[in-house]
Structure formats: C-alpha cells, structure tokens
Design an enzyme around this catalytic site. Structure first.
Site, PDB file in Angstrom:
ATOM      1  N   HIS A  42       0.764  -1.246   0.000  1.00 36.10           N
ATOM      2  CA  HIS A  42       0.000   0.000   0.000  1.00 36.10           C
ATOM      3  C   HIS A  42       0.797   1.298   0.000  1.00 36.10           C
ATOM      4  CE1 HIS A  42      -3.550  -2.401   0.456  1.00 36.10           C
ATOM      5  NE2 HIS A  42      -3.092  -2.929   1.585  1.00 36.10           N
ATOM      6  N   LYS A  65      -4.272 -10.300  -7.756  1.00 36.63           N
ATOM      7  CA  LYS A  65      -5.101  -9.704  -6.713  1.00 36.63           C
ATOM      8  C   LYS A  65      -6.195  -8.873  -7.381  1.00 36.63           C
ATOM      9  CE  LYS A  65      -4.753  -7.042  -2.435  1.00 36.63           C
ATOM     10  NZ  LYS A  65      -3.879  -6.251  -1.566  1.00 36.63           N
ATOM     11  N   GLN A  67      -8.052  -6.251  -6.394  1.00 35.70           N
ATOM     12  CA  GLN A  67      -7.949  -4.797  -6.302  1.00 35.70           C
ATOM     13  C   GLN A  67      -6.929  -4.430  -5.243  1.00 35.70           C
ATOM     14  OE1 GLN A  67     -11.639  -2.995  -5.144  1.00 35.70           O
ATOM     15  NE2 GLN A  67     -11.908  -4.319  -3.375  1.00 35.70           N
ATOM     16  N   HIS A 155      -2.931  -2.702   8.154  1.00 34.62           N
ATOM     17  CA  HIS A 155      -4.064  -2.992   7.269  1.00 34.62           C
ATOM     18  C   HIS A 155      -4.684  -1.686   6.792  1.00 34.62           C
ATOM     19  CE1 HIS A 155      -7.825  -4.650   5.800  1.00 34.62           C
ATOM     20  NE2 HIS A 155      -8.491  -3.890   6.639  1.00 34.62           N
TER      21      HIS A 155
END
EC number: 3.1.27.-
Length: 160
Positions: A42, A65, A67, A155
């Site tokens: 990310h 993956k 998205q 996360h």
C-alpha cells in the site's frame, strides 16, 4: 431425496477446504512482518501504472489480486496516523484499532480487468487515481520492525 450424513460431511469438508485455500491466498508471505507487508502492498510514493505496480504483490501471492490501493505517501507519515484518535474500523466493525488520516493523500486504486488470467504475468489493471482520506488498522510493532515506530500500520481498512 435427502442427502446422507456421510455425503453431507464430505461436502462440508470440501467447502471448508476451498474456503481455507481462498483464505490462504490472501495470507501475508511469512518472511514479512504485518507492517512490512502493508508497506509492500500500500505504500508507493510514485507508483507506476497499476499493471506494473501490482507485479510485486502478485509475484508474492502467486495470483492476480482483484484490487489494491497504493497510498502516495511515506511509511513514516502513515505510521504517524497510528497516533491519531482510535476508531472502530469502518469495514471490519469488530476491530477497534483503526485510525483516520487527517489529510487527504494522493492515491492510486487498481482494479483487475481480466479476472480469468491464467498466469500472473498477464494480470491487467485499470488505474483510478484520486485524493482521499484513509483509515488504517495499527498494532504494536513486531520485533523485526524498526524500533522507530512503536505502533505500525498493518491494514488499509478503507479510503474516504
């Protein structure tokens, strides 16, 4: 016709097995801490187009993956968001370890456009740039993480 108990148990085991396989596909590679894997997935200050940026993640996961969102900011800035007020996670309401960014950041959201790809080298993504707030779940650092940040993002819960 009523299914027999044995047949029902076999079907249940097969279903649970498939769910376990699906769950393991989303698992963090064991060589990374949760924070390291968060950063790989990310954090990217200058991400290239999604199809290129997603190759690293897909190579570790051995699948395309569906998205992903890249925050165009630094890990240090995101780790500092962990100091913001703790809130209930918007996507996973059972978790109370989320923190919302105070400022919008540039980001790049990637959507898989060929979900039937048979090989990870053929995964193709649509790019959706934007500028949004984000919410991260944070935890105490793993001993393998830098001691610079006692609490780290693990996360990306959502963008707002």
């Amino acid at each position: 016709m009523v299914p027999k108990l044995f047949t029902s148990q076999i079907c249940l085991l097969l279903l649970l097995g498939l769910m376990g396989v699906e769950g393991s596909l989303h698992a963090r590679p064991p060589q990374f801490t949760k924070a390291q894997w968060f950063a790989i997935q990310h954090i990217n200050v200058n991400p290239p187009r999604c199809t290129i940026a997603m190759r690293v993640i897909n190579n570790y996961q051995r699948r395309c993956k569906n998205q992903n969102t890249f925050l165009r900011t630094t890990f240090a800035y995101t780790a500092n968001v962990c100091r913001n007020e703790r809130i209930r996670c918007p996507r996973n309401r059972t978790l109370h370890n989320c923190h919302r960014s105070r400022y919008r950041v540039p980001l790049l959201h990637c959507d898989l456009i060929n979900p039937g790809a048979q090989n990870i080298s053929t995964c193709r993504y649509a790019d959706r740039p934007g500028r949004r707030f984000y919410v991260v779940a944070c935890e105490s650092r793993d001993p393998r993480d830098s001691p610079r940040y006692p609490v780290v993002p693990v996360h990306l819960d959502t963008t707002i």
